[in-house]
Design an enzyme around this catalytic site. Structure first.
Site, PDB file in Angstrom:
ATOM      1  CG  PHE A  84      -1.903  -0.978   1.421  1.00  0.00           C
ATOM      2  CD1 PHE A  84      -3.119  -0.843   0.792  1.00  0.00           C
ATOM      3  CD2 PHE A  84      -1.678  -2.110   2.197  1.00  0.00           C
ATOM      4  CE1 PHE A  84      -4.108  -1.811   0.919  1.00  0.00           C
ATOM      5  CE2 PHE A  84      -2.654  -3.084   2.332  1.00  0.00           C
ATOM      6  CZ  PHE A  84      -3.869  -2.932   1.690  1.00  0.00           C
ATOM      7  CB  SER A 128      -5.703   4.168  -8.235  1.00  0.00           C
ATOM      8  OG  SER A 128      -6.636   5.223  -8.308  1.00  0.00           O
ATOM      9  CE1 TYR A 156      -1.617   7.622  -5.996  1.00  0.00           C
ATOM     10  CE2 TYR A 156      -3.629   7.929  -7.261  1.00  0.00           C
ATOM     11  CZ  TYR A 156      -2.923   7.271  -6.284  1.00  0.00           C
ATOM     12  OH  TYR A 156      -3.519   6.234  -5.593  1.00  0.00           O
ATOM     13  CE  LYS A 160      -1.062   4.024  -6.459  1.00  0.00           C
ATOM     14  NZ  LYS A 160      -0.496   3.213  -5.392  1.00  0.00           N
ATOM     15  CG  ASN A 197     -13.893   7.475  -5.356  1.00  0.00           C
ATOM     16  OD1 ASN A 197     -13.682   6.933  -6.437  1.00  0.00           O
ATOM     17  ND2 ASN A 197     -13.709   8.766  -5.168  1.00  0.00           N
ATOM     18  CG  PHE A 236     -14.423  20.779  -6.568  1.00  0.00           C
ATOM     19  CD1 PHE A 236     -14.343  22.101  -6.151  1.00  0.00           C
ATOM     20  CD2 PHE A 236     -13.669  19.826  -5.873  1.00  0.00           C
ATOM     21  CE1 PHE A 236     -13.526  22.469  -5.087  1.00  0.00           C
ATOM     22  CE2 PHE A 236     -12.853  20.186  -4.812  1.00  0.00           C
ATOM     23  CZ  PHE A 236     -12.789  21.514  -4.415  1.00  0.00           C
ATOM     24  NE  ARG A 249     -14.566  10.752  -9.126  1.00  0.00           N
ATOM     25  CZ  ARG A 249     -14.867  11.493 -10.198  1.00  0.00           C
ATOM     26  NH1 ARG A 249     -15.925  11.199 -10.959  1.00  0.00           N
ATOM     27  NH2 ARG A 249     -14.133  12.544 -10.524  1.00  0.00           N
ATOM     28  N   GLY A 313      -8.722  18.356 -13.798  1.00  0.00           N
ATOM     29  CA  GLY A 313      -8.378  16.940 -13.903  1.00  0.00           C
ATOM     30  C   GLY A 313      -9.508  15.987 -13.516  1.00  0.00           C
TER      31      GLY A 313
HETATM   32  P1  NAD Z   1      -2.579   6.410   3.218  1.00  0.00           P
HETATM   33  O1  NAD Z   1      -1.767   7.619   2.948  1.00  0.00           O
HETATM   34  O2  NAD Z   1      -3.545   6.435   4.340  1.00  0.00           O
HETATM   35  O3  NAD Z   1      -1.623   5.141   3.404  1.00  0.00           O
HETATM   36  C1  NAD Z   1      -0.364   5.054   2.798  1.00  0.00           C
HETATM   37  C2  NAD Z   1       0.634   4.669   3.849  1.00  0.00           C
HETATM   38  O4  NAD Z   1       1.929   4.581   3.271  1.00  0.00           O
HETATM   39  C3  NAD Z   1       0.720   5.679   4.982  1.00  0.00           C
HETATM   40  O5  NAD Z   1       0.599   5.021   6.219  1.00  0.00           O
HETATM   41  C4  NAD Z   1       2.094   6.313   4.814  1.00  0.00           C
HETATM   42  O6  NAD Z   1       2.655   6.711   6.053  1.00  0.00           O
HETATM   43  C5  NAD Z   1       2.848   5.191   4.145  1.00  0.00           C
HETATM   44  N1  NAD Z   1       3.996   5.646   3.366  1.00  0.00           N
HETATM   45  C6  NAD Z   1       4.072   6.697   2.499  1.00  0.00           C
HETATM   46  N2  NAD Z   1       5.302   6.795   1.981  1.00  0.00           N
HETATM   47  C7  NAD Z   1       6.026   5.779   2.515  1.00  0.00           C
HETATM   48  C8  NAD Z   1       7.368   5.357   2.369  1.00  0.00           C
HETATM   49  N3  NAD Z   1       8.243   6.002   1.587  1.00  0.00           N
HETATM   50  N4  NAD Z   1       7.785   4.277   3.086  1.00  0.00           N
HETATM   51  C9  NAD Z   1       6.936   3.615   3.890  1.00  0.00           C
HETATM   52  N5  NAD Z   1       5.661   3.987   4.078  1.00  0.00           N
HETATM   53  C10 NAD Z   1       5.203   5.047   3.385  1.00  0.00           C
HETATM   54  O7  NAD Z   1      -3.318   6.042   1.866  1.00  0.00           O
HETATM   55  P2  NAD Z   1      -4.476   5.001   1.596  1.00  0.00           P
HETATM   56  O8  NAD Z   1      -5.685   5.749   1.221  1.00  0.00           O
HETATM   57  O9  NAD Z   1      -4.547   4.012   2.676  1.00  0.00           O
HETATM   58  O10 NAD Z   1      -3.910   4.352   0.260  1.00  0.00           O
HETATM   59  C11 NAD Z   1      -3.205   3.130   0.290  1.00  0.00           C
HETATM   60  C12 NAD Z   1      -2.819   2.753  -1.118  1.00  0.00           C
HETATM   61  O11 NAD Z   1      -3.984   2.678  -1.929  1.00  0.00           O
HETATM   62  C13 NAD Z   1      -1.910   3.765  -1.818  1.00  0.00           C
HETATM   63  O12 NAD Z   1      -1.003   3.054  -2.633  1.00  0.00           O
HETATM   64  C14 NAD Z   1      -2.862   4.575  -2.667  1.00  0.00           C
HETATM   65  O13 NAD Z   1      -2.206   5.102  -3.784  1.00  0.00           O
HETATM   66  C15 NAD Z   1      -3.861   3.511  -3.059  1.00  0.00           C
HETATM   67  N6  NAD Z   1      -5.195   4.027  -3.389  1.00  0.00           N
HETATM   68  C16 NAD Z   1      -5.860   4.827  -2.511  1.00  0.00           C
HETATM   69  C17 NAD Z   1      -7.133   5.287  -2.827  1.00  0.00           C
HETATM   70  C18 NAD Z   1      -7.878   6.209  -1.911  1.00  0.00           C
HETATM   71  O14 NAD Z   1      -8.783   6.896  -2.368  1.00  0.00           O
HETATM   72  N7  NAD Z   1      -7.586   6.249  -0.622  1.00  0.00           N
HETATM   73  C19 NAD Z   1      -7.737   4.909  -4.032  1.00  0.00           C
HETATM   74  C20 NAD Z   1      -7.031   4.082  -4.896  1.00  0.00           C
HETATM   75  C21 NAD Z   1      -5.750   3.640  -4.556  1.00  0.00           C
HETATM   76  C1  WQD Z   2     -14.904  12.675  -5.416  1.00  0.00           C
HETATM   77  C2  WQD Z   2     -15.863  13.625  -6.088  1.00  0.00           C
HETATM   78  C3  WQD Z   2     -14.877  15.694  -6.805  1.00  0.00           C
HETATM   79  C4  WQD Z   2     -13.876  17.265  -2.916  1.00  0.00           C
HETATM   80  C5  WQD Z   2      -9.334  10.627  -5.975  1.00  0.00           C
HETATM   81  C6  WQD Z   2      -8.171  10.213  -6.806  1.00  0.00           C
HETATM   82  C7  WQD Z   2      -8.242   8.762  -7.095  1.00  0.00           C
HETATM   83  C8  WQD Z   2      -8.422   7.946  -5.830  1.00  0.00           C
HETATM   84  C9  WQD Z   2      -9.531   8.456  -4.990  1.00  0.00           C
HETATM   85  C10 WQD Z   2      -6.258   7.264  -5.120  1.00  0.00           C
HETATM   86  C11 WQD Z   2     -15.278  14.302  -7.315  1.00  0.00           C
HETATM   87  C12 WQD Z   2     -15.903  15.927  -5.728  1.00  0.00           C
HETATM   88  C13 WQD Z   2     -14.341  16.445  -3.931  1.00  0.00           C
HETATM   89  C14 WQD Z   2     -14.556  18.474  -2.639  1.00  0.00           C
HETATM   90  C15 WQD Z   2     -16.099  17.976  -4.392  1.00  0.00           C
HETATM   91  N1  WQD Z   2      -7.266   8.001  -4.997  1.00  0.00           N
HETATM   92  N2  WQD Z   2     -15.433  16.809  -4.654  1.00  0.00           N
HETATM   93  N3  WQD Z   2     -15.657  18.785  -3.394  1.00  0.00           N
HETATM   94  O1  WQD Z   2     -11.267  12.608  -7.342  1.00  0.00           O
HETATM   95  O2  WQD Z   2     -12.804  10.583  -7.430  1.00  0.00           O
HETATM   96  O3  WQD Z   2     -10.503  10.338  -6.708  1.00  0.00           O
HETATM   97  O4  WQD Z   2      -9.345   9.860  -4.780  1.00  0.00           O
HETATM   98  O5  WQD Z   2      -5.998   6.478  -5.937  1.00  0.00           O
HETATM   99  O6  WQD Z   2      -7.071   8.447  -7.726  1.00  0.00           O
HETATM  100  O7  WQD Z   2      -8.202  10.927  -8.016  1.00  0.00           O
HETATM  101  O8  WQD Z   2     -12.065  11.469  -5.215  1.00  0.00           O
HETATM  102  O9  WQD Z   2     -12.960  12.220  -3.077  1.00  0.00           O
HETATM  103  O10 WQD Z   2     -11.391  13.733  -4.328  1.00  0.00           O
HETATM  104  O11 WQD Z   2     -13.677  13.355  -5.228  1.00  0.00           O
HETATM  105  O12 WQD Z   2     -17.102  18.312  -5.056  1.00  0.00           O
HETATM  106  O13 WQD Z   2     -14.179  19.243  -1.765  1.00  0.00           O
HETATM  107  O14 WQD Z   2     -16.181  14.674  -5.158  1.00  0.00           O
HETATM  108  O15 WQD Z   2     -14.954  16.690  -7.772  1.00  0.00           O
HETATM  109  O16 WQD Z   2     -16.296  14.423  -8.244  1.00  0.00           O
HETATM  110  P1  WQD Z   2     -11.689  11.338  -6.778  1.00  0.00           P
HETATM  111  P2  WQD Z   2     -12.474  12.735  -4.378  1.00  0.00           P
END
Ligand code: NAD
Ligand code: WQD
Length: 366
Positions: A84, A128, A156, A160, A197, A236, A249, A313
């Site tokens: 992660f 993602s 970002y 991935k 999400n 937004f 979403r 974006g």
């Molecule tokens: P998060 O930031 O809560 O968790 C990521 C963790 O990685 C954190 O605990 C952070 O301290 C740790 N970390 C960051 N850099 C590091 C490093 N150099 N060495 C060791 N640890 C490190 O994020 P999350 O939401 O739990 O996301 C987890 C994974 O899922 C990520 O790879 C993220 O890209 C992916 N992801 C998240 C979402 C989302 O919306 N939350 C959606 C799709 C994919």
């Molecule tokens: C959801 C919707 C915004 C904030 C991002 C990353 C994606 C994944 C999940 C890691 C959108 C709207 C948001 C606000 C708003 N992360 N919004 N007002 O953009 O779908 O995805 O997080 O992999 O890669 O791009 O998630 O929660 O930011 O937005 O209206 O203050 O809510 O425009 O439509 P998003 P989000």
């Protein structure tokens, strides 16, 4: 007795901590490496309060290969990795792209190298939905299947896509090498899990998302409005081609998402598929206004918002087609959006300072 040992990178983060909990509950031993950049050690205490078991945490940066080697050396029983650890702020990734490539891509490279040295052959990777970019450019690709062409619209997302490719190349090469030596090589596998999400918290109210800086995602921001940390939510864009003009979403309960990692791990172990990608989503799209309504209902009052222009974006619709995960992994989401909102609200109300405060008394006294 433990059913296996898993190294979880980023295991104190939002999704990693819930997956750690699910692994411990299923009988796995869990070793976490996390540099606590975006998380807090306190979540390890909360995991223990909930399930009575404690993961071992190493404060290690994934870009430090020697430190990763040491963890594997100390735990020769680790046979799987769930990866992660990453930086994940879309906007920031455009401002400091090299840092995103360093942590997300070089960090993954160090991890794969260290795994190879220690004969750890299965990896589950956090990808993602952002890898699909604007899927609405293909009329027949909503809801989005895994074969939708990938074209990220931000740095970002490109990290991935790069790591997905790196895992594919590496696993292919390791299998080829093994076959040349007369072995099957089927022990080398990877799951690329494309999350939509994530939403919600633990129903106990003591575990949830605790971002260290200013949140970026919709639900943590709405939660801050509800506890009075923020005056209102900025919506937004209300000029999208959707039922109410706001973007769509696929919000998936964090417990369902965490469970997806367990089934993917089991699938790699039992089926040796090589590298495969699966969408983890509900298949149901919700607009920003749907989310405001659902979360306001959980809170019990209307939450203020103001419509602003579209965010750079952003795309109209990111809804998963989760059929492949349903069929192959036997995985399907169980929990509703309403439950995610109720659980998020319970977590936020109980822990307005996130993990920077003691857990509620009733838990400690139990
Ligand atoms: P998060 O930031 O809560 O968790 C990521 C963790 O990685 C954190 O605990 C952070 O301290 C740790 N970390 C960051 N850099 C590091 C490093 N150099 N060495 C060791 N640890 C490190 O994020 P999350 O939401 O739990 O996301 C987890 C994974 O899922 C990520 O790879 C993220 O890209 C992916 N992801 C998240 C979402 C989302 O919306 N939350 C959606 C799709 C994919
Ligand atoms: C959801 C919707 C915004 C904030 C991002 C990353 C994606 C994944 C999940 C890691 C959108 C709207 C948001 C606000 C708003 N992360 N919004 N007002 O953009 O779908 O995805 O997080 O992999 O890669 O791009 O998630 O929660 O930011 O937005 O209206 O203050 O809510 O425009 O439509 P998003 P989000």
């Amino acid at each position: 007795m433990a059913v296996g040992s898993v190294l979880v990178t980023g295991g104190t983060g939002y999704i990693g901590s819930f997956t750690t909990l699910a692994l411990l509950e299923a009988g796995y031993k869990v070793v976490i490496v996390d540099n606590l950049y975006n998380s807090s050690q306190e979540c390890v205490n909360r995991i223990e309060l909930i399930c009575g078991k404690r993961p071992q945490l190493y404060d290690v940066d994934i870009t430090d290969e020697a430190a990763l080697d040491k963890v594997f050396d100390e735990h020769p029983d680790i046979d799987n990795v769930i990866h992660f650890a990453a930086l994940k702020a879309v906007g920031e990734s455009g401002e400091i792209p090299l840092e995103y490539y360093r942590v997300n891509v070089y960090g993954s490279l160090c991890l794969l190298q260290s795994m190879a040295k220690h004969n750890v052959t299965n990896i589950v990777f956090s990808s993602s939905a952002t890898v699909y970019g604007d899927a609405t450019r293909f009329p027949d690709m909503i809801p989005i299947p895994e074969h939708c062409p990938m074209e990220a619209t931000n740095v970002y997302g490109r990290t991935k896509i790069t790591v997905e490719g790196m895992i594919q190349d590496h696993v292919r090469a390791m299998r080829n090498k093994a076959q040349k030596e007369g072995k099957s090589g089927e022990e080398f596998n990877g799951a690329l899990l494309r999350y939509f999400n994530p939403a919600g918290a633990h129903p106990s109210g003591i575990m949830g998302e605790d971002p260290q800086g200013v949140p970026y995602n919709l639900l943590p921001l709405l939660a801050q409005v509800a506890v009075g940390k923020r005056e209102k939510l900025f919506v937004f864009g209300d000029d999208y081609d959707s039922k109410d003009g706001t973007a769509i979403r696929d919000y998936i309960h964090i417990l369902d998402l965490a469970n997806g990692h367990l089934v993917a791990l089991n699938y790699l172990r039992d089926n040796h598929p090589g590298v495969k990608a699966w969408n983890l989503g509900t298949g149901k799209g919700s607009t920003v206004f749907d989310m405001i309504t659902a979360f306001s209902k959980a809170v019990g009052r209307d939450l203020p918002y103001e419509v602003k222009p579209r965010r750079d974006g952003d795309v109209l619709n990111l809804t998963a087609n989760p059929t492949l995960a349903n069929k192959e992994l036997g995985w399907k989401t169980q929990l509703t959006l309403e439950q995610a909102c109720e659980d998020l609200w319970r977590w936020t109300e109980n822990n307005p300072q996130g993990y920077r405060q003691e857990p509620p008394k009733e838990f400690v006294e139990k």
